[in-house]
Design an enzyme around this catalytic site. Structure first.
Site, short mmCIF file in Angstrom:
data_model
loop_
_atom_site.label_atom_id
_atom_site.label_comp_id
_atom_site.label_asym_id
_atom_site.label_seq_id
_atom_site.Cartn_x
_atom_site.Cartn_y
_atom_site.Cartn_z
CD GLU A 169 7.47 11.51 -15.74
OE1 GLU A 169 6.83 12.29 -16.48
OE2 GLU A 169 8.26 11.91 -14.88
CG HIS B 252 -1.69 -1.24 1.41
ND1 HIS B 252 -2.93 -1.50 0.86
CD2 HIS B 252 -1.34 -2.36 2.10
CE1 HIS B 252 -3.32 -2.71 1.22
NE2 HIS B 252 -2.38 -3.27 1.97
CE LYS C 285 10.88 18.94 -11.57
NZ LYS C 285 9.54 19.13 -12.14
CB SER D 59 11.67 21.88 -16.21
OG SER D 59 10.86 23.03 -16.30
#
Ligand code: ARG
Length: 463
Positions: A290, A156, A283, A277
């Site tokens: 992804e 979880h 970043k 970024s």
């Protein structure tokens, strides 16, 4: 342009339909498979006495020239010729004249297209298997590099129990091992040769179908001619395997994304495997992970596209089936590239062992150990579970670790606690109790890694 079926038609095909119905823009991918199948078909015609030795030679020579032109990028593809089958047929006729048309004796594009697809998939499957092995091997290398690192295991997404990093990360190796097995099993159904099925009723000439299957290194000829041209079950099955792989790769990606986040800080990726970024200069984003996660959606979509394409279709061949190719090619390309990317990610991954061990202090990872301790002192597990739950609540209220509670405090919760309880409150102890087959004990994890390495050797001859 006159079509091969032009005899029956009194006018030329509508221009828009011609463009609408072409498949060469995507089925040129099958060009080499088409030539391979054609070579074998020509040999079968020769064996059946339908071609002379000289005609066979001319056909084989012509096919080789076409193959070479395609390799060189010198072969012209044009939509008037509809698909790859017509392209090869026409090019052959341009080279050797009417003898080329003998290659079509008893042959239908309905069998050609499935033969090509099966040949093509068999070849790409070799690539897929090799990439699965590459991925497994880098995972095993990484597991060995950081063999001793202990991390919190999660359920979880909450701290659950300590686990060796090598155990956690090899989950993906195990998943890929099973996919490899799926590929090997799938091959048995894939490698059936449809040549000789003709349009659907079987070829009217006595072709040696066993010979054609063997020449392709397939297991056997398809056993039913209507099945052979009707079904794309093998594409659905492949796409299912690819979907399973992508689902697992998406979970792998998610782990990478979590581990490299500021919050976890378990690991980092080299700059070359991240992107920046355009607005936030600080970043460093895990875009490759992804993208794998995103591409998994496409591959799952390809599987559903393929199943839906076949649902409710009448037997045998229907032109709908032409639409099987884009999802097939897309799913293969996405999955193979995702495996390549995932392999690079594992290779480049650097663990932050210090940060990981800090995380071990939080979340009462050893609570299960305490419950097991009580069990060995004769307390029934459910009761022990309850007692430890109370202890955790108590410790949490005082912002203390389990190992920081005194024996008196423990005894307040249960008389069975004795001085030896503290031996149980180390991560090392928890791991050493789990040298059970498949568990996270160091000995069995080492054995798992060694076994998988030698299994890969026997499965696909790699190490
Ligand atoms: N381009 C077709 C396909 O991909 C080849 C088979 C055509 N057969 C036919 N009867 N029109 O399915």
């Amino acid at each position: 342009m006159k079509k091969p079926w032009g005899g029956r038609f009194s006018e030329e095909i509508d221009e828009f339909l011609e463009a609408f119905s072409e498949s060469i823009s995507f089925d040129k991918e099958l060009a080499f498979a088409e030539i391979k199948a054609s070579r074998i078909y020509a040999q079968a015609l020769r064996k059946a006495g339908l071609l002379s030795e000289e005609e066979l030679d001319q056909i084989l020579q012509g096919l080789s020239e076409i193959e070479e032109e395609i390799k060189q990028g010198a072969f012209p593809f044009r939509i008037e010729l509809e698909d790859i089958h017509m392209h090869v047929e026409k090019a052959l006729a341009e080279k050797i004249g009417d003898i080329a048309y003998k290659l079509h004796t008893g042959r239908s594009r309905n069998e050609q297209v499935v033969a090509d697809e099966r040949i093509y998939i068999a070849e790409r499957l070799e690539e897929l298997k090799a990439l699965l092995v590459d991925f497994i091997l880098v995972i095993l290398d990484k597991a060995e590099e950081y063999f001793e690192v202990v991390m919190p295991g999660f359920t979880h997404l909450q701290h659950a129990q300590p686990v060796l990093f090598s155990h956690w990360v090899t989950t993906f190796a195990e998943m890929m091992r099973l996919h490899l097995q799926r590929c090997l099993d799938f091959e048995k159904r894939l490698k059936q040769c449809p040549l000789g099925s003709s349009a659907f009723a079987g070829c009217g000439f006595p072709l040696d179908r066993e010979f054609m299957a063997k020449a392709l290194s397939f297991y056997e000829p398809t056993r039913h001619s209507v099945y052979a041209v009707s079904s794309r079950d093998f594409i659905s099955e492949l796409l299912f395997i690819l979907s399973l792989i992508m689902v697992d790769l998406s979970r792998f990606s998610e782990e990478i994304i979590l581990w490299t986040s500021e919050e976890f800080c378990f690991a980092s990726l080299p700059d070359r495997l991240t992107t920046g970024s355009s607005i936030m200069p600080q970043k460093k984003n895990p875009d490759p992970a992804e993208l794998i996660r995103g591409k998994s959606a496409t591959v799952i979509g390809n599987l559903f596209q393929m199943l839906t394409l076949q649902k409710g279709l009448p037997l045998s061949y229907n032109r709908d089936l032409q639409e099987d190719k884009p999802p097939l090619f897309q799913a293969l390309n996405y999955t193979l590239n995702s495996l390549r990317m995932a392999t690079l990610l594992v290779k480049g991954l650097k663990l932050n062992a210090e940060k990981i061990s800090e995380h071990l202090k939080h979340g009462y990872l050893l609570a299960t150990e305490l419950a097991d301790y009580l069990v060995l002192k004769g307390v029934p597990f459910r009761k022990a579970h309850h007692v430890v739950g109370e202890i955790v609540r108590y410790a949490e209220g005082r912002k203390k670790e389990l190992s920081e509670l005194s024996l008196d405090e423990y005894k307040k919760f249960h008389q069975a606690f004795e001085e030896d309880v503290y031996e149980w409150l180390t991560v090392e102890h928890a791991l050493s109790r789990r040298n059970i087959l498949g568990g996270t004990g160091k000995r069995v994890v080492k054995e798992y890694i060694d076994c998988l390495r030698s299994e890969l050797k026997t499965m696909v001859g790699r190490d």
